[in-house]
Enzyme design. Structure first.
Site, PDB file in Angstrom:
ATOM      1  N   ARG A 164       0.849  -1.217   0.000  1.00 15.68           N
ATOM      2  CA  ARG A 164       0.000   0.000   0.000  1.00 15.68           C
ATOM      3  C   ARG A 164       0.880   1.261   0.000  1.00 15.68           C
ATOM      4  O   ARG A 164       0.609   2.232   0.720  1.00 15.68           O
ATOM      5  CB  ARG A 164      -0.929   0.034   1.218  1.00 15.68           C
ATOM      6  N   SER A 238     -10.425   0.560   4.051  1.00 16.53           N
ATOM      7  CA  SER A 238      -9.574   0.369   5.239  1.00 16.53           C
ATOM      8  C   SER A 238      -8.944   1.694   5.633  1.00 16.53           C
ATOM      9  O   SER A 238      -8.286   2.330   4.815  1.00 16.53           O
ATOM     10  CB  SER A 238      -8.448  -0.623   4.931  1.00 16.53           C
ATOM     11  N   GLU A 333      -3.997   4.612   6.260  1.00 18.93           N
ATOM     12  CA  GLU A 333      -3.888   4.380   4.810  1.00 18.93           C
ATOM     13  C   GLU A 333      -4.552   5.535   4.042  1.00 18.93           C
ATOM     14  O   GLU A 333      -4.095   5.938   2.981  1.00 18.93           O
ATOM     15  CB  GLU A 333      -4.572   3.048   4.480  1.00 18.93           C
TER      16      GLU A 333
HETATM   17  P1  FAD Z   1      -8.735   9.530  -4.668  1.00 18.49           P
HETATM   18  O1  FAD Z   1      -9.348   9.221  -3.357  1.00 18.49           O
HETATM   19  O2  FAD Z   1      -9.439  10.479  -5.544  1.00 18.49           O
HETATM   20  O3  FAD Z   1      -7.238  10.042  -4.430  1.00 18.49           O
HETATM   21  C1  FAD Z   1      -6.379   9.343  -3.565  1.00 18.49           C
HETATM   22  C2  FAD Z   1      -4.999  10.008  -3.599  1.00 18.49           C
HETATM   23  O4  FAD Z   1      -4.433   9.854  -4.891  1.00 18.49           O
HETATM   24  C3  FAD Z   1      -5.069  11.522  -3.370  1.00 18.49           C
HETATM   25  O5  FAD Z   1      -3.919  11.906  -2.672  1.00 18.49           O
HETATM   26  C4  FAD Z   1      -5.060  12.100  -4.769  1.00 18.49           C
HETATM   27  O6  FAD Z   1      -4.525  13.404  -4.855  1.00 18.49           O
HETATM   28  C5  FAD Z   1      -4.190  11.111  -5.512  1.00 18.49           C
HETATM   29  N1  FAD Z   1      -4.553  10.972  -6.923  1.00 18.49           N
HETATM   30  C6  FAD Z   1      -5.742  10.546  -7.421  1.00 18.49           C
HETATM   31  N2  FAD Z   1      -5.688  10.487  -8.769  1.00 18.49           N
HETATM   32  C7  FAD Z   1      -4.441  10.891  -9.124  1.00 18.49           C
HETATM   33  C8  FAD Z   1      -3.781  11.056 -10.375  1.00 18.49           C
HETATM   34  N3  FAD Z   1      -4.384  10.802 -11.534  1.00 18.49           N
HETATM   35  N4  FAD Z   1      -2.503  11.500 -10.363  1.00 18.49           N
HETATM   36  C9  FAD Z   1      -1.868  11.770  -9.193  1.00 18.49           C
HETATM   37  N5  FAD Z   1      -2.453  11.649  -7.987  1.00 18.49           N
HETATM   38  C10 FAD Z   1      -3.718  11.194  -7.949  1.00 18.49           C
HETATM   39  N6  FAD Z   1      -7.764   0.106  -1.778  1.00 18.49           N
HETATM   40  C11 FAD Z   1      -7.036  -1.017  -1.984  1.00 18.49           C
HETATM   41  O7  FAD Z   1      -5.813  -0.932  -2.221  1.00 18.49           O
HETATM   42  N7  FAD Z   1      -7.607  -2.259  -1.939  1.00 18.49           N
HETATM   43  C12 FAD Z   1      -8.918  -2.429  -1.700  1.00 18.49           C
HETATM   44  O8  FAD Z   1      -9.406  -3.555  -1.684  1.00 18.49           O
HETATM   45  C13 FAD Z   1      -9.720  -1.269  -1.461  1.00 18.49           C
HETATM   46  N8  FAD Z   1     -11.029  -1.391  -1.172  1.00 18.49           N
HETATM   47  C14 FAD Z   1     -11.765  -0.276  -0.919  1.00 18.49           C
HETATM   48  C15 FAD Z   1     -13.122  -0.430  -0.601  1.00 18.49           C
HETATM   49  C16 FAD Z   1     -13.905   0.672  -0.356  1.00 18.49           C
HETATM   50  C17 FAD Z   1     -15.374   0.486  -0.024  1.00 18.49           C
HETATM   51  C18 FAD Z   1     -13.342   1.977  -0.454  1.00 18.49           C
HETATM   52  C19 FAD Z   1     -14.209   3.187  -0.240  1.00 18.49           C
HETATM   53  C20 FAD Z   1     -12.003   2.145  -0.748  1.00 18.49           C
HETATM   54  C21 FAD Z   1     -11.196   1.008  -0.972  1.00 18.49           C
HETATM   55  N9  FAD Z   1      -9.820   1.123  -1.264  1.00 18.49           N
HETATM   56  C22 FAD Z   1      -9.076   0.000  -1.513  1.00 18.49           C
HETATM   57  C23 FAD Z   1      -9.182   2.449  -1.330  1.00 18.49           C
HETATM   58  C24 FAD Z   1      -9.346   3.143  -2.705  1.00 18.49           C
HETATM   59  O9  FAD Z   1     -10.347   2.516  -3.464  1.00 18.49           O
HETATM   60  C25 FAD Z   1      -8.031   3.139  -3.489  1.00 18.49           C
HETATM   61  O10 FAD Z   1      -7.021   3.785  -2.757  1.00 18.49           O
HETATM   62  C26 FAD Z   1      -8.174   3.838  -4.840  1.00 18.49           C
HETATM   63  O11 FAD Z   1      -7.030   3.639  -5.615  1.00 18.49           O
HETATM   64  C27 FAD Z   1      -8.441   5.336  -4.722  1.00 18.49           C
HETATM   65  O12 FAD Z   1      -8.776   5.827  -6.007  1.00 18.49           O
HETATM   66  P2  FAD Z   1      -9.475   7.231  -6.184  1.00 18.49           P
HETATM   67  O13 FAD Z   1      -9.513   7.539  -7.634  1.00 18.49           O
HETATM   68  O14 FAD Z   1     -10.776   7.241  -5.489  1.00 18.49           O
HETATM   69  O15 FAD Z   1      -8.429   8.176  -5.450  1.00 18.49           O
HETATM   70  P1  NAP Z   2      -9.860 -10.674   5.237  1.00 17.40           P
HETATM   71  O1  NAP Z   2      -9.926 -11.595   4.090  1.00 17.40           O
HETATM   72  O2  NAP Z   2     -10.887 -10.759   6.331  1.00 17.40           O
HETATM   73  O3  NAP Z   2      -8.412 -10.742   5.888  1.00 17.40           O
HETATM   74  C1  NAP Z   2      -8.055  -9.884   6.979  1.00 17.40           C
HETATM   75  C2  NAP Z   2      -6.654  -9.410   6.778  1.00 17.40           C
HETATM   76  O4  NAP Z   2      -5.771 -10.507   6.862  1.00 17.40           O
HETATM   77  C3  NAP Z   2      -6.494  -8.775   5.424  1.00 17.40           C
HETATM   78  O5  NAP Z   2      -6.372  -7.412   5.625  1.00 17.40           O
HETATM   79  C4  NAP Z   2      -5.282  -9.447   4.812  1.00 17.40           C
HETATM   80  O6  NAP Z   2      -4.212  -8.571   4.536  1.00 17.40           O
HETATM   81  C5  NAP Z   2      -4.842 -10.495   5.792  1.00 17.40           C
HETATM   82  N1  NAP Z   2      -4.863 -11.798   5.091  1.00 17.40           N
HETATM   83  C6  NAP Z   2      -5.916 -12.632   4.951  1.00 17.40           C
HETATM   84  N2  NAP Z   2      -5.552 -13.751   4.278  1.00 17.40           N
HETATM   85  C7  NAP Z   2      -4.254 -13.605   3.962  1.00 17.40           C
HETATM   86  C8  NAP Z   2      -3.318 -14.401   3.272  1.00 17.40           C
HETATM   87  N3  NAP Z   2      -3.648 -15.595   2.766  1.00 17.40           N
HETATM   88  N4  NAP Z   2      -2.073 -13.938   3.112  1.00 17.40           N
HETATM   89  C9  NAP Z   2      -1.724 -12.747   3.591  1.00 17.40           C
HETATM   90  N5  NAP Z   2      -2.571 -11.930   4.259  1.00 17.40           N
HETATM   91  C10 NAP Z   2      -3.820 -12.354   4.455  1.00 17.40           C
HETATM   92  O7  NAP Z   2      -9.839  -9.154   4.705  1.00 17.40           O
HETATM   93  P2  NAP Z   2     -11.016  -8.235   4.204  1.00 17.40           P
HETATM   94  O8  NAP Z   2     -11.072  -7.056   5.095  1.00 17.40           O
HETATM   95  O9  NAP Z   2     -12.249  -9.009   3.919  1.00 17.40           O
HETATM   96  O10 NAP Z   2     -10.417  -7.726   2.815  1.00 17.40           O
HETATM   97  C11 NAP Z   2     -10.180  -8.635   1.766  1.00 17.40           C
HETATM   98  C12 NAP Z   2      -9.132  -8.068   0.839  1.00 17.40           C
HETATM   99  O11 NAP Z   2      -9.575  -6.826   0.300  1.00 17.40           O
HETATM  100  C13 NAP Z   2      -7.810  -7.781   1.545  1.00 17.40           C
HETATM  101  O12 NAP Z   2      -6.761  -8.068   0.655  1.00 17.40           O
HETATM  102  C14 NAP Z   2      -7.870  -6.308   1.832  1.00 17.40           C
HETATM  103  O13 NAP Z   2      -6.591  -5.700   1.847  1.00 17.40           O
HETATM  104  C15 NAP Z   2      -8.695  -5.786   0.655  1.00 17.40           C
HETATM  105  N6  NAP Z   2      -9.444  -4.599   1.059  1.00 17.40           N
HETATM  106  C16 NAP Z   2      -8.765  -3.440   1.117  1.00 17.40           C
HETATM  107  C17 NAP Z   2      -9.422  -2.272   1.475  1.00 17.40           C
HETATM  108  C18 NAP Z   2      -8.687  -0.965   1.476  1.00 17.40           C
HETATM  109  O14 NAP Z   2      -9.314   0.069   1.588  1.00 17.40           O
HETATM  110  N7  NAP Z   2      -7.380  -0.973   1.362  1.00 17.40           N
HETATM  111  C19 NAP Z   2     -10.768  -2.305   1.782  1.00 17.40           C
HETATM  112  C20 NAP Z   2     -11.412  -3.529   1.734  1.00 17.40           C
HETATM  113  C21 NAP Z   2     -10.746  -4.674   1.362  1.00 17.40           C
HETATM  114  P3  NAP Z   2      -4.101  -7.703   3.183  1.00 17.40           P
HETATM  115  O15 NAP Z   2      -4.950  -6.521   3.430  1.00 17.40           O
HETATM  116  O16 NAP Z   2      -2.661  -7.375   3.149  1.00 17.40           O
HETATM  117  O17 NAP Z   2      -4.553  -8.513   2.015  1.00 17.40           O
END
Ligand code: FAD
Ligand code: NAP
Length: 337
Positions: A164, A238, A333
């Protein structure tokens, strides 16, 4: 370009925080971006890029120029027998691109189904889910330096992707506008099904040889069942990263918490932050319109008219609790604005 002055950011952030932008415009072409860049330079205003607003938390009015990236386009730029390089414009919706890849039988990003936001933001935190990260399929990105207008191609190494994390969250933070990302998608994909409950979800199907479509749909089903929908409850996914600790630190915690879940990584032991938050009693906490989701302790939520600063202060209290009980410092994050 047409600026909206003191425009509400409500439609542009999934946390649904009602803060204003001093000046806001949507950009649909690179030429418009350049016009905005010149305008901001002449008026000595900062530029803030927004994609889907799904990883930001607004705590105050955003001063300067907010550019909502809507630049669209999908182009195959290279192809051979095994893979395809596809250049996606930065304003494309990430999940639409996943569906495009799946529909074209191209593998690599199906596990990243239903992640909100845009292509241009995906490299910022090296989006990841269900065992796959952007870096696994990343070829390069094109960006423009917001101050100087210099164009640059960043390859895999120069993005310095981590968990991340990327160079765009560190030394290059807020310096570049990412206007395209090229991914390598594969024609003969190996499905990644070992993570979490993907297989359990697929077992519901009447067949046992799974397609990209099956995997994508399974991930969509799991996510829809587990995560709060930002269209209904404001959130940014998250709120904290999962911390990485040492083996020794884990052993110490195990003395008092034998059941602590953990995952061995190359750089240490990953602990699910959601477990730490639950164990410190914060899961389901609610104060007025803000709180910690009842089912997903990692997700802080806005139930209505919460202020960003209240959510930040809740996150500080959570960080303090986890530090006191587990001696682990949680890192946010979500980008705080
Ligand atoms: P924004 O929120 O609009 O911007 C985020 C940052 O990036 C800001 O600092 C902005 O200035 C910058 N930015 C945006 N676009 C650009 C660009 N074109 N050039 C330069 N800078 C830029 N993330 C995960 O990694 N895994 C997940 O599973 C995941 N699940 C999510 C689930 C939910 C319900 C939600 C709400 C979020 C989740 N996220 C997850 C977080 C989010 O979706 C990601 O971080 C996504 O990449 C953000 O994209 P955005 O376009 O909305 O960015
Ligand atoms: P989950 O499956 O309930 O697991 C809980 C946590 O344990 C996760 O965050 C994951 O880390 C870790 N994990 C589970 N299984 C793993 C494996 N086999 N190896 C390594 N790490 C493991 O998680 P969840 O909340 O439902 O989310 C599912 C996936 O979606 C995850 O990958 C999570 O990162 C992603 N997610 C991200 C966001 C976001 O905003 N960043 C929001 C929702 C979901 P990791 O997070 O490193 O995978």
């Amino acid at each position: 370009m047409q600026w909206q002055l003191l425009a509400t950011m409500l439609p542009y952030n999934t946390f649904k925080i009602d803060e204003k932008a001093e000046a806001l415009t949507e950009i649909h072409t690179l030429e418009t971006f350049e016009e905005c860049r010149q305008y901001a330079r002449v008026h000595q205003q900062p530029i803030h890029i927004v994609g889907g607003g799904s990883n930001i938390l607004l705590t105050t009015q955003v001063d300067g120029c907010v550019l909502i990236n809507k630049i669209k386009g999908i182009q195959v730029v290279h192809e051979n027998d095994t893979y395809v390089h596809v250049k996606f414009s930065g304003g494309e919706i990430w999940h639409d691109c996943v569906l495009w890849a799946v529909a074209n039988q191209l593998g690599g990003i199906e596990n990243l189904s239903l992640i909100p936001g845009t292509i241009g933001a995906a490299p910022i935190q090296n989006i990841g889910a269900y065992g796959v990260e952007l870096k696994d399929v990343f070829v390069s990105l094109e960006a423009i330096h917001i101050q100087t207008g210099e164009k640059k191609i960043f390859d895999l190494d120069s993005c310095a992707f981590g968990y991340r994390d990327s160079v765009f969250k560190n030394t290059e933070k807020n310096k570049w506008f990412i206007y395209s990302v090229t991914l390598q998608l594969t024609k003969h994909p190996t499905l990644q099904l070992s993570y979490g409950n993907i297989l359990a979800e697929l077992k519901h199907l009447p067949h046992s040889t799974y397609s990209l479509q099956d995997v994508s749909q399974a991930i969509i089903n799991i996510r829809q069942a587990k995560l709060p929908n930002p269209a209904i409850i404001g959130n940014a996914g998250s709120f904290f990263k999962n911390p990485i600790i040492s083996k020794q630190h884990l052993a110490t915690i195990q003395q008092s918490h034998a059941t602590i879940p953990f995952f061995e990584q190359k750089d240490g032991i990953k602990i699910p932050a959601a477990w730490l938050i639950e164990k410190t009693g914060w899961k389901g906490y609610r104060e007025g319109d803000f709180g910690v989701h009842t089912q997903q302790a990692l997700v802080l939520v806005n139930y209505g008219h919460a202020r960003g600063r209240d959510i930040v202060s809740l996150s500080e209290n959570i960080i303090t609790s986890v530090q006191q009980v587990f001696n682990i410092e949680l890192e946010r994050e979500v980008n705080i604005w």
